[in-house]
Enzyme design. Structure first.
Site, PDB file in Angstrom:
ATOM      1  CG  ASP A  75     -13.313   5.604 -21.541  1.00 29.35           C
ATOM      2  OD1 ASP A  75     -12.477   6.551 -21.439  1.00 29.35           O
ATOM      3  OD2 ASP A  75     -12.659   4.893 -20.610  1.00 29.35           O
ATOM      4  CE  LYS A 139     -11.808   0.706 -21.673  1.00 28.09           C
ATOM      5  NZ  LYS A 139     -13.196   1.721 -21.368  1.00 28.09           N
ATOM      6  CE  LYS A 168     -12.009   1.459 -17.841  1.00 30.77           C
ATOM      7  NZ  LYS A 168     -13.107   3.287 -17.775  1.00 30.77           N
TER       8      LYS A 168
END
Length: 204
Positions: A75, A139, A168
């Site tokens: 991430d 995300k 996400k």
């Protein structure tokens, strides 16, 4: 402040409840990989976290080291300041460089936008750049910014990236109702420190 015992317990919970991945700080990636070996549950860690202001070279080095340690999901935080400055090519190349490292190493990359810092136009631009750059997910948040996931942002991100990428939702998701709202808005993955509580509520 998590201890090695906390990480072991996290991995045990992930095995018990069949979570998609555990997200840990980079120093814990080797321990999490050992604990989850053979489970099919991925180790996720971070690059450029939480500000996104590291150089691309540093983010790539973090991703490479994490993959060597057993992580299969990275991430990364985008360069938010560059995005706000209109330096879109820099943002795209930053994401693309990390994505290339991850894909060569058999890992996926999720790009954290830190949506609470952005207006809707910048959110849409960030999603478009992430898609062009070859990222696997967009995300919402790091959890360290001024706000977390919202259904508005998740729906916007889904509209921009279409069905080709994951979305996400992360940050402030504490209940089963929160999770259901995020999924209805278009999230395909939800990150939450309250995951066990949410799954147990669903089972009940």
């Amino acid at each position: 402040g998590a201890t090695s015992r906390d990480i072991v317990n996290l991995c045990r919970e992930a095995r018990r409840y069949r979570f998609a991945s555990v997200c840990v700080n980079p120093c814990w990636a080797p321990l999490a990989a050992a604990e989850l070996d053979g489970s099919g549950i991925k180790v996720c860690t971070v690059a450029g976290f939480p500000l996104g202001a590291n150089t691309t070279e540093v983010k790539c080095a973090e991703a490479e080291a994490a993959i060597r340690a057993g992580a299969r999901e990275i991430d990364m935080v985008i360069n938010v300041g560059a995005l706000q400055s209109g330096e879109y090519e820099l943002v795209k190349l930053d994401i693309q460089s990390v994505a290339d490292v991850c894909h060569r190493g058999g890992a996926i990359v999720k790009t954290i936008l830190e949506t609470a810092l952005l207006d809707d136009t910048r959110k849409a631009i960030a999603c478009t750049l992430a898609k062009i750059a070859g990222a696997d997910f967009v995300k919402t948040s790091t959890g360290f910014g001024p706000g977390g996931a919202t259904t508005h942002d998740v729906a916007l991100m889904r509209r921009v990236v279409g069905s080709e990428m994951g979305v996400k939702a992360s940050g402030g998701i504490r209940t089963l109702e929160d999770l259901e709202r995020m999924v209805a808005a278009g999230a395909t993955r939800v990150g939450a420190s309250a995951s066990v509580k949410i799954v147990e509520a669903a089972a009940a």
